[in-house]
Design a protein around this motif. Structure first.
Motif, mmCIF file in Angstrom:
data_model
loop_
_atom_site.group_PDB
_atom_site.id
_atom_site.type_symbol
_atom_site.label_atom_id
_atom_site.label_comp_id
_atom_site.label_asym_id
_atom_site.label_seq_id
_atom_site.Cartn_x
_atom_site.Cartn_y
_atom_site.Cartn_z
ATOM 1 N N LEU A 32 -1.842 -19.607 1.258
ATOM 2 C CA LEU A 32 -3.037 -20.271 1.742
ATOM 3 C C LEU A 32 -3.345 -19.954 3.203
ATOM 4 O O LEU A 32 -4.501 -19.830 3.590
ATOM 5 N N ILE A 33 -2.321 -19.782 4.014
ATOM 6 C CA ILE A 33 -2.505 -19.575 5.454
ATOM 7 C C ILE A 33 -3.404 -18.387 5.783
ATOM 8 O O ILE A 33 -4.298 -18.522 6.624
ATOM 9 N N PRO A 34 -3.243 -17.217 5.162
ATOM 10 C CA PRO A 34 -4.159 -16.110 5.495
ATOM 11 C C PRO A 34 -5.626 -16.448 5.251
ATOM 12 O O PRO A 34 -6.497 -16.039 6.015
ATOM 13 N N ASP A 35 -5.904 -17.225 4.205
ATOM 14 C CA ASP A 35 -7.289 -17.645 3.956
ATOM 15 C C ASP A 35 -7.772 -18.583 5.047
ATOM 16 O O ASP A 35 -8.907 -18.482 5.517
ATOM 17 N N LEU A 36 -6.912 -19.514 5.470
ATOM 18 C CA LEU A 36 -7.281 -20.442 6.534
ATOM 19 C C LEU A 36 -7.493 -19.721 7.856
ATOM 20 O O LEU A 36 -8.366 -20.087 8.644
ATOM 21 N N GLU A 37 -6.717 -18.668 8.097
ATOM 22 C CA GLU A 37 -6.838 -17.917 9.352
ATOM 23 C C GLU A 37 -8.180 -17.206 9.473
ATOM 24 O O GLU A 37 -8.597 -16.863 10.575
ATOM 25 N N GLN A 38 -8.867 -16.999 8.369
ATOM 26 C CA GLN A 38 -10.202 -16.417 8.429
ATOM 27 C C GLN A 38 -11.196 -17.386 9.056
ATOM 28 O O GLN A 38 -12.245 -16.981 9.546
ATOM 29 N N LEU A 39 -10.850 -18.681 9.062
ATOM 30 C CA LEU A 39 -11.719 -19.709 9.629
ATOM 31 C C LEU A 39 -11.345 -20.074 11.057
ATOM 32 O O LEU A 39 -12.147 -20.655 11.779
ATOM 33 N N GLY A 40 -10.115 -19.757 11.470
ATOM 34 C CA GLY A 40 -9.674 -20.107 12.820
ATOM 35 C C GLY A 40 -8.167 -20.034 12.943
ATOM 36 O O GLY A 40 -7.476 -19.582 12.041
ATOM 37 N N ALA A 41 -7.662 -20.489 14.073
ATOM 38 C CA ALA A 41 -6.224 -20.472 14.336
ATOM 39 C C ALA A 41 -5.512 -21.471 13.422
ATOM 40 O O ALA A 41 -6.014 -22.560 13.161
ATOM 41 N N VAL A 42 -4.339 -21.077 12.943
ATOM 42 C CA VAL A 42 -3.549 -21.924 12.046
ATOM 43 C C VAL A 42 -2.196 -22.167 12.689
ATOM 44 O O VAL A 42 -1.540 -21.232 13.145
ATOM 45 N N GLU A 43 -1.797 -23.421 12.725
ATOM 46 C CA GLU A 43 -0.484 -23.794 13.244
ATOM 47 C C GLU A 43 0.205 -24.656 12.199
ATOM 48 O O GLU A 43 -0.366 -25.634 11.718
ATOM 49 N N VAL A 44 1.424 -24.286 11.827
ATOM 50 C CA VAL A 44 2.173 -25.035 10.819
ATOM 51 C C VAL A 44 3.343 -25.725 11.499
ATOM 52 O O VAL A 44 4.097 -25.098 12.237
ATOM 53 N N GLU A 45 3.482 -27.008 11.248
ATOM 54 C CA GLU A 45 4.619 -27.772 11.732
ATOM 55 C C GLU A 45 5.409 -28.225 10.514
ATOM 56 O O GLU A 45 4.851 -28.838 9.608
ATOM 57 N N GLU A 46 6.689 -27.919 10.493
ATOM 58 C CA GLU A 46 7.532 -28.290 9.365
ATOM 59 C C GLU A 46 7.509 -29.794 9.137
ATOM 60 O O GLU A 46 7.433 -30.576 10.091
ATOM 61 N N HIS A 47 7.550 -30.178 7.872
ATOM 62 C CA HIS A 47 7.594 -31.575 7.450
ATOM 63 C C HIS A 47 6.340 -32.347 7.845
ATOM 64 O O HIS A 47 6.369 -33.554 7.995
ATOM 65 N N ARG A 48 5.249 -31.640 8.022
ATOM 66 C CA ARG A 48 3.957 -32.258 8.300
ATOM 67 C C ARG A 48 2.977 -31.739 7.251
ATOM 68 O O ARG A 48 3.114 -30.626 6.773
#
Length: 72
Positions: A32-48
């Motif tokens: 999913l992240i590559p698709d979201l990155e097309q819309l803007g910056a993506v930051e993932v925090e574990e357990h969130r």
């Protein structure tokens, strides 16, 4: 986007400059992240499980929330 990856969204919150949502299962995030990155910056925090789309230009971008949930 979430539908294409078979992700169920639990809660969606929108404001003039952001879209936030929560999900139960993070197993599809790598796809999913590559698709979201097309819309803007993506930051993932574990357990969130909150995804936020934030930007001053959102109010001038009609349909941005629809693009996030679109399956194409």
């Amino acid at each position: 986007m979430f539908d294409r990856h078979r992700h169920r969204v639990d809660v969606v919150t929108t404001s003039e400059v952001s879209v936030s949502l929560s999900i139960d299962d993070a197993s599809a995030l790598p796809e999913l992240i590559p698709d979201l990155e097309q819309l803007g910056a993506v930051e993932v925090e574990e357990h969130r499980t909150i995804i936020s789309i934030v930007g001053e230009g959102l109010r001038n971008t009609p349909g941005i929330a629809a693009r996030v949930f679109d399956e194409n």
